[in-house]
Design a protein around this motif. Structure first.
Motif, PDB file in Angstrom:
ATOM      1  N   ALA A  14     -11.540  -2.104  -4.766  1.00  0.00           N
ATOM      2  CA  ALA A  14     -11.475  -0.494  -4.034  1.00  0.00           C
ATOM      3  C   ALA A  14     -11.137   0.187  -5.051  1.00  0.00           C
ATOM      4  CB  ALA A  14     -10.633  -0.805  -2.774  1.00  0.00           C
ATOM      5  N   VAL A  15     -11.315   1.495  -4.975  1.00  0.00           N
ATOM      6  CA  VAL A  15     -10.975   2.707  -5.694  1.00  0.00           C
ATOM      7  C   VAL A  15     -10.803   3.114  -4.669  1.00  0.00           C
ATOM      8  CG1 VAL A  15     -11.474   3.995  -7.123  1.00  0.00           C
ATOM      9  CG2 VAL A  15     -13.036   2.342  -7.577  1.00  0.00           C
ATOM     10  N   SER A  16      -9.561   4.310  -4.770  1.00  0.00           N
ATOM     11  CA  SER A  16      -9.093   4.988  -3.945  1.00  0.00           C
ATOM     12  C   SER A  16      -9.449   6.141  -3.568  1.00  0.00           C
ATOM     13  CB  SER A  16      -7.738   5.506  -4.447  1.00  0.00           C
ATOM     14  OG  SER A  16      -7.742   6.176  -5.565  1.00  0.00           O
ATOM     15  N   PRO A  17      -9.450   7.607  -2.861  1.00  0.00           N
ATOM     16  CA  PRO A  17     -10.718   8.396  -2.442  1.00  0.00           C
ATOM     17  C   PRO A  17     -10.570   9.291  -3.445  1.00  0.00           C
ATOM     18  CG  PRO A  17      -9.668   7.481  -0.241  1.00  0.00           C
ATOM     19  CD  PRO A  17      -8.882   7.264  -1.771  1.00  0.00           C
ATOM     20  N   ASP A  18      -9.883   9.055  -4.477  1.00  0.00           N
ATOM     21  CA  ASP A  18      -9.588  10.580  -4.944  1.00  0.00           C
ATOM     22  C   ASP A  18      -9.892   9.629  -6.397  1.00  0.00           C
ATOM     23  OD1 ASP A  18      -7.300   8.576  -6.120  1.00  0.00           O
ATOM     24  OD2 ASP A  18      -5.157  10.309  -6.033  1.00  0.00           O
ATOM     25  N   GLY A  19     -10.024   8.404  -6.431  1.00  0.00           N
ATOM     26  CA  GLY A  19     -10.855   7.979  -7.516  1.00  0.00           C
ATOM     27  C   GLY A  19      -9.412   7.738  -9.300  1.00  0.00           C
ATOM     28  N   GLN A  20      -8.361   7.691  -8.986  1.00  0.00           N
ATOM     29  CA  GLN A  20      -7.385   7.532  -9.420  1.00  0.00           C
ATOM     30  C   GLN A  20      -7.070   5.940  -9.668  1.00  0.00           C
ATOM     31  OE1 GLN A  20      -6.678   9.162 -12.073  1.00  0.00           O
ATOM     32  NE2 GLN A  20      -8.735  10.634 -11.496  1.00  0.00           N
ATOM     33  N   ARG A  21      -6.694   5.519  -8.424  1.00  0.00           N
ATOM     34  CA  ARG A  21      -6.002   3.984  -8.592  1.00  0.00           C
ATOM     35  C   ARG A  21      -7.038   3.152  -7.782  1.00  0.00           C
ATOM     36  NH1 ARG A  21      -1.413   5.025  -3.730  1.00  0.00           N
ATOM     37  NH2 ARG A  21      -3.559   6.916  -3.289  1.00  0.00           N
ATOM     38  N   ILE A  22      -7.064   2.065  -8.500  1.00  0.00           N
ATOM     39  CA  ILE A  22      -7.294   0.766  -8.096  1.00  0.00           C
ATOM     40  C   ILE A  22      -6.946  -0.184  -7.433  1.00  0.00           C
ATOM     41  CG2 ILE A  22      -9.881  -0.554  -9.632  1.00  0.00           C
ATOM     42  CD1 ILE A  22     -10.074   1.193 -10.985  1.00  0.00           C
ATOM     43  N   ALA A  23      -7.352  -0.653  -6.580  1.00  0.00           N
ATOM     44  CA  ALA A  23      -6.205  -2.305  -5.945  1.00  0.00           C
ATOM     45  C   ALA A  23      -7.617  -3.274  -6.614  1.00  0.00           C
ATOM     46  CB  ALA A  23      -6.541  -1.755  -4.986  1.00  0.00           C
ATOM     47  N   TYR A  24      -6.860  -4.608  -6.021  1.00  0.00           N
ATOM     48  CA  TYR A  24      -7.695  -5.499  -6.926  1.00  0.00           C
ATOM     49  C   TYR A  24      -7.308  -6.672  -7.105  1.00  0.00           C
ATOM     50  CZ  TYR A  24      -6.050  -4.941 -11.352  1.00  0.00           C
ATOM     51  OH  TYR A  24      -4.604  -4.578 -12.661  1.00  0.00           O
ATOM     52  N   GLN A  25      -7.852  -8.226  -6.552  1.00  0.00           N
ATOM     53  CA  GLN A  25      -7.138  -9.255  -6.077  1.00  0.00           C
ATOM     54  C   GLN A  25      -7.618  -9.926  -7.096  1.00  0.00           C
ATOM     55  OE1 GLN A  25      -8.376 -10.312  -1.982  1.00  0.00           O
ATOM     56  NE2 GLN A  25      -6.955 -12.158  -2.078  1.00  0.00           N
ATOM     57  N   TYR A  26      -6.510 -10.978  -7.741  1.00  0.00           N
ATOM     58  CA  TYR A  26      -6.746 -12.076  -8.100  1.00  0.00           C
ATOM     59  C   TYR A  26      -5.500 -13.191  -7.586  1.00  0.00           C
ATOM     60  CZ  TYR A  26      -8.929 -10.275 -13.005  1.00  0.00           C
ATOM     61  OH  TYR A  26      -9.647 -10.284 -13.731  1.00  0.00           O
ATOM     62  N   SER A  27      -6.460 -14.034  -7.721  1.00  0.00           N
ATOM     63  CA  SER A  27      -5.607 -15.465  -6.166  1.00  0.00           C
ATOM     64  C   SER A  27      -5.214 -14.858  -5.348  1.00  0.00           C
ATOM     65  CB  SER A  27      -4.937 -15.382  -7.718  1.00  0.00           C
ATOM     66  OG  SER A  27      -4.108 -16.902  -6.927  1.00  0.00           O
ATOM     67  N   ASP A  28      -3.522 -15.314  -4.439  1.00  0.00           N
ATOM     68  CA  ASP A  28      -3.232 -14.252  -3.897  1.00  0.00           C
ATOM     69  C   ASP A  28      -2.653 -12.986  -3.949  1.00  0.00           C
ATOM     70  OD1 ASP A  28      -3.877 -16.226  -2.331  1.00  0.00           O
ATOM     71  OD2 ASP A  28      -2.403 -17.362  -2.751  1.00  0.00           O
ATOM     72  N   PHE A  29      -2.688 -12.400  -5.371  1.00  0.00           N
ATOM     73  CA  PHE A  29      -2.295 -11.506  -5.530  1.00  0.00           C
ATOM     74  C   PHE A  29      -2.822 -10.091  -5.153  1.00  0.00           C
ATOM     75  CE2 PHE A  29       0.471 -14.618  -7.132  1.00  0.00           C
ATOM     76  CZ  PHE A  29       1.424 -14.133  -7.027  1.00  0.00           C
ATOM     77  N   ILE A  30      -2.143  -8.567  -5.381  1.00  0.00           N
ATOM     78  CA  ILE A  30      -3.085  -7.331  -4.812  1.00  0.00           C
ATOM     79  C   ILE A  30      -2.825  -6.255  -6.491  1.00  0.00           C
ATOM     80  CG2 ILE A  30      -3.290  -5.108  -3.752  1.00  0.00           C
ATOM     81  CD1 ILE A  30      -4.491  -7.065  -1.148  1.00  0.00           C
ATOM     82  N   THR A  31      -3.335  -6.123  -7.072  1.00  0.00           N
ATOM     83  CA  THR A  31      -2.701  -5.809  -8.467  1.00  0.00           C
ATOM     84  C   THR A  31      -3.221  -3.981  -7.425  1.00  0.00           C
ATOM     85  OG1 THR A  31      -2.206  -7.441  -9.317  1.00  0.00           O
ATOM     86  CG2 THR A  31      -2.489  -4.789 -10.963  1.00  0.00           C
ATOM     87  N   PHE A  79      -3.465  -0.114  -9.905  1.00  0.00           N
ATOM     88  CA  PHE A  79      -3.769   0.324 -11.498  1.00  0.00           C
ATOM     89  C   PHE A  79      -3.773   1.567 -11.257  1.00  0.00           C
ATOM     90  CE2 PHE A  79      -6.462   1.559 -15.161  1.00  0.00           C
ATOM     91  CZ  PHE A  79      -6.072   1.420 -15.804  1.00  0.00           C
ATOM     92  N   ASP A  80      -3.170   2.668 -11.994  1.00  0.00           N
ATOM     93  CA  ASP A  80      -3.610   3.833 -11.908  1.00  0.00           C
ATOM     94  C   ASP A  80      -3.904   4.511 -12.687  1.00  0.00           C
ATOM     95  OD1 ASP A  80      -2.885   6.331 -12.105  1.00  0.00           O
ATOM     96  OD2 ASP A  80      -1.304   6.570 -10.865  1.00  0.00           O
ATOM     97  N   ARG A  81      -5.297   4.958 -12.975  1.00  0.00           N
ATOM     98  CA  ARG A  81      -5.940   5.496 -14.452  1.00  0.00           C
ATOM     99  C   ARG A  81      -4.789   6.542 -14.555  1.00  0.00           C
ATOM    100  NH1 ARG A  81     -11.248   6.908 -12.041  1.00  0.00           N
ATOM    101  NH2 ARG A  81     -12.062   6.565 -14.777  1.00  0.00           N
ATOM    102  N   ARG A  82      -4.963   7.335 -13.861  1.00  0.00           N
ATOM    103  CA  ARG A  82      -3.799   8.644 -14.999  1.00  0.00           C
ATOM    104  C   ARG A  82      -2.896   8.188 -16.061  1.00  0.00           C
ATOM    105  NH1 ARG A  82      -4.623  13.211 -11.221  1.00  0.00           N
ATOM    106  NH2 ARG A  82      -3.496  11.600 -10.083  1.00  0.00           N
ATOM    107  N   THR A  83      -1.862   7.277 -15.670  1.00  0.00           N
ATOM    108  CA  THR A  83      -0.616   7.161 -15.819  1.00  0.00           C
ATOM    109  C   THR A  83      -1.144   5.281 -16.420  1.00  0.00           C
ATOM    110  OG1 THR A  83       0.656   4.987 -14.407  1.00  0.00           O
ATOM    111  CG2 THR A  83       0.971   8.044 -14.449  1.00  0.00           C
ATOM    112  N   LEU A  84      -1.851   4.834 -16.695  1.00  0.00           N
ATOM    113  CA  LEU A  84      -2.118   2.583 -16.986  1.00  0.00           C
ATOM    114  C   LEU A  84      -0.762   2.211 -16.034  1.00  0.00           C
ATOM    115  CD1 LEU A  84      -3.232   3.963 -20.349  1.00  0.00           C
ATOM    116  CD2 LEU A  84      -4.113   4.303 -18.555  1.00  0.00           C
ATOM    117  N   ALA A  85      -0.434   2.982 -15.275  1.00  0.00           N
ATOM    118  CA  ALA A  85       0.872   2.320 -14.106  1.00  0.00           C
ATOM    119  C   ALA A  85       0.013   0.418 -13.445  1.00  0.00           C
ATOM    120  CB  ALA A  85       1.660   2.537 -13.847  1.00  0.00           C
TER     121      ALA A  85
END
Lengths: 445, 171
Positions: A234-251, A253-259
């Motif tokens: 899922a991509v945040s409404p401002d397009g900067q953060r991406i949430a994704y799920q591998y196994s039982d973990f949601i990560t 990712f911030d596209r601006r800071t790469l954190a």
């Protein structure tokens, strides 16, 4: 005992089935039926000619295209027997895309419905499950589908042109779009490389941002199982953060800071990222779909909101639910309420959301619907249809919240019914006359 | 040799192997007989064309397609095995095999038809991914996905069947 040995052991006990006589008899019966079928086929040609003389499709709607505000049609249905390809006749913005089941091993057919009217188009040569691996752009003017190997296909619905965008990753077995960027400038794409020995090694799944100009930024790669297509990214409404799920973990990712930071869903009973619209409209929450043990019998799925930093459930915010569904997928928001696609399938909810992303084969889906969930347990049905395996709606149309009367193409219009009746009368009458003539020539003894 | 005679000869020679595949696909003797009969009937209709090529491959492909088609029309079939259950207690020397058969069939029934077909093709018929894709009429990538998905499902519902295999590795 390994699987191969087990299958062999089981197979060794199977008796020899003596079916050859029955098979030959069945084949001969089929031949006779084929002969009769040929005669009927000739008659069908006549029927088709008559079909051509009456209107090919019912006038779907009297309102010219573009005069209605974009909205979701309340009824949708199969695209008919001679659907038009969007390449041959561009559609303009689409409100809905759905996957029509075609039976056997043919998979599904992608069908688009116009935003302002009930124009139907198909996307030929592009397989995909609507909302899962075939995604409408937020404004409904493009559709992204799986391409060949490591390419994604984007079809411009205003011009009918196809654009194949190659993902610069080698040794890819499958590639699929998983979400659009909110401004429509690119997509989040998944590539999967299966190992040579899948019994010991899971597939390598990569996620990256693919611009329509071909630029690519990979941000995740793992042999952990990625969540199901349609739910996992899922991509945040401002397009900067991406949430994704591998196994039982949601990560996240911030596209601006790469954190990146991650949290676990493991302690929650059957829960997962809710879908491509999992970010709330204000970007402060992440939605998950979950089912608790007490709700299994009623197949009641709930939407809960998590803090995207900690993964903690947010208190004081209403949670929404929908019963009777094998699974639900969050596809949009309207007035602060989630809009979900509900799948009713021959499958158990307990197996549905396993993180192996496999568990509900789409061929088992019997009914699909689009629902706006209201706080508590109420829901507004926007669209409901059978004969489909998946559907999705363009973000901007869903956000509008409008529902308009839908008039799917009709195979048998009143005029066609009259024509068919006439053909049937001709056929039966002709057959009866021939029978009577034969009796006269060869009277029974 | 006439068409019918050569067909009978083919069926006589290959019935045991085809019976096994039909049973693994359906998990039920009655359905397996129907499936094999249907596939053989289809083969007999096209015997002149099929006989010069690989008739067994044709029969198998017909079985896989018919199996998926039936499943779509009728949905999953639940079949009891009361006779087998009795045998477990009556003849303890055969109970291990019978229990194994029950667990394998129960596990296969929980797979989707195309997943089940891929498992049978890969682990019983010993086909490569390319050959399995040809048999199913789909892309090799699809076979790989179905294969992985089926193993993941089996790992959840019947881990003993995959006891020799490792879990997916972490990055």
């Amino acid at each position: 005992m390994i699987l191969r040995d087990a299958l062999t052991t089981v197979a060794d006990e199977v008796p020899r089935y003596e079916v050859v006589e029955a098979a030959i008899a069945a084949a001969r019966r089929d031949r006779r039926r084929t002969a009769i079928g040929s005669i009927l086929a000739a008659a069908s040609v006549l029927a088709l000619l008559l079909f051509a003389l009456v209107p090919l499709a019912a006038p779907a709607r009297p309102v010219p295209a573009g005069q209605l505000p974009p909205g979701v049609p309340d009824r949708i249905g199969p695209a008919g027997i001679f659907p038009t390809d969007v390449t041959d006749a561009p559609l303009g913005p689409a409100a809905v895309v759905f996957t029509e089941h075609r039976g056997l091993l043919q998979g599904g057919r992608l069908v688009l419905v116009g935003a302002g009217d009930d124009t139907y188009r198909i996307v030929n040569d592009n397989q995909g499950e609507a909302g899962r691996t075939a995604l409408l752009s937020p404004d409904g003017t493009r559709i992204a589908t799986t391409g060949t190997a490591n390419a994604i296909t984007v079809v411009d619905l205003r011009t009918g042109t196809h654009q194949s965008i190659t993902i610069p990753v080698t040794d890819v077995d499958e590639a699929a779009p998983t979400a659009w960027l909110p401004d429509g400038s690119g997509l989040i794409v998944r590539t999967t490389t299966y190992s040579h020995d899948p019994t010991t090694q899971g597939p390598l799944t990569r996620l990256g941002v693919l611009g329509l100009d071909g630029r690519y930024q990979e941000f995740a790669s793992a042999t952990w199982p990625l969540g199901p297509d349609g739910w996992a990214v899922a991509v945040s409404p401002d397009g900067q953060r991406i949430a994704y799920q591998y196994s039982d973990f949601i990560t996240v990712f911030d596209r601006r800071t790469l954190a990146k930071h991650s949290f676990s869903l493991a302690e929650r009973f059957y829960s997962a990222l809710a879908g491509r619209a999992a970010w709330s409209p204000d970007g402060r929450s992440l939605a998950i779909v979950q089912i608790v043990f007490d709700d299994l019998a009623a197949k009641r799925w709930r939407i809960g909101l998590l803090d995207p930093q900690s993964g903690a459930l947010q208190d004081g915010i209403p949670s929404w639910s929908l019963a009777g569904m094998t699974i639900i997928r969050l596809t949009a928001w309207h007035d602060g309420n989630p809009v979900v696609v509900g799948y009713d399938a021959d499958a158990s909810p307990t197996g549905t959301l396993s993180y192996s992303r496999t568990i509900m084969p789409m061929e088992t889906v019997r009914r699909v619907g689009l629902y706006e969930l209201l706080p508590g347990t109420a829901a507004r049905t926007l669209v409901q249809a059978s004969g489909l395996t998946s559907l999705d709606v363009a973000d901007q149309v869903a956000a509008n919240g409008a529902v308009r009367p839908g008039h799917p193409p009709q195979i048998v219009t009143p005029a066609r019914a009259v024509a068919l009746t006439a053909v049937a009368v001709l056929l039966i009458g002709g057959g009866a006359l021939r029978y009577l003539r034969r009796r006269r020539v060869h009277p029974p003894r | 040799m006439g068409d019918e005679a050569s067909f009978r000869e083919f069926v006589r020679a290959r019935t045991p192997a085809l019976s096994r595949t039909a049973y693994l696909l359906t998990g039920d003797h009655h359905l397996a007989q129907d499936l094999l009969q249907s596939a053989l009937a289809s083969t007999f209709q096209h015997w002149r064309r099929v006989a010069d090529g690989n008739p067994e491959a044709y029969v198998r492909r017909a079985m896989y397609h018919a199996h998926v088609s039936w499943w779509r029309r009728r949905g999953p079939v639940e079949c009891g095995e009361p006779d087998d259950q009795r045998r477990v207690s009556d003849r303890p020397d055969e109970s291990d095999t019978t229990a194994l058969r029950l667990s394998v069939i129960a596990a296969l029934r929980q797979l989707a038809p195309r997943q089940r077909a891929v498992i049978v093709l890969r682990y019983f018929d010993d086909l490569t991914e390319v050959q399995a894709a040809q048999a199913l009429g789909c892309a090799v990538g699809t076979v790989k996905r179905l294969h992985f998905d089926a193993l993941a499902r089996l790992r959840e519902i019947a881990p003993a069947l995959l006891a020799d295999t490792a879990k997916v590795t972490t990055p």
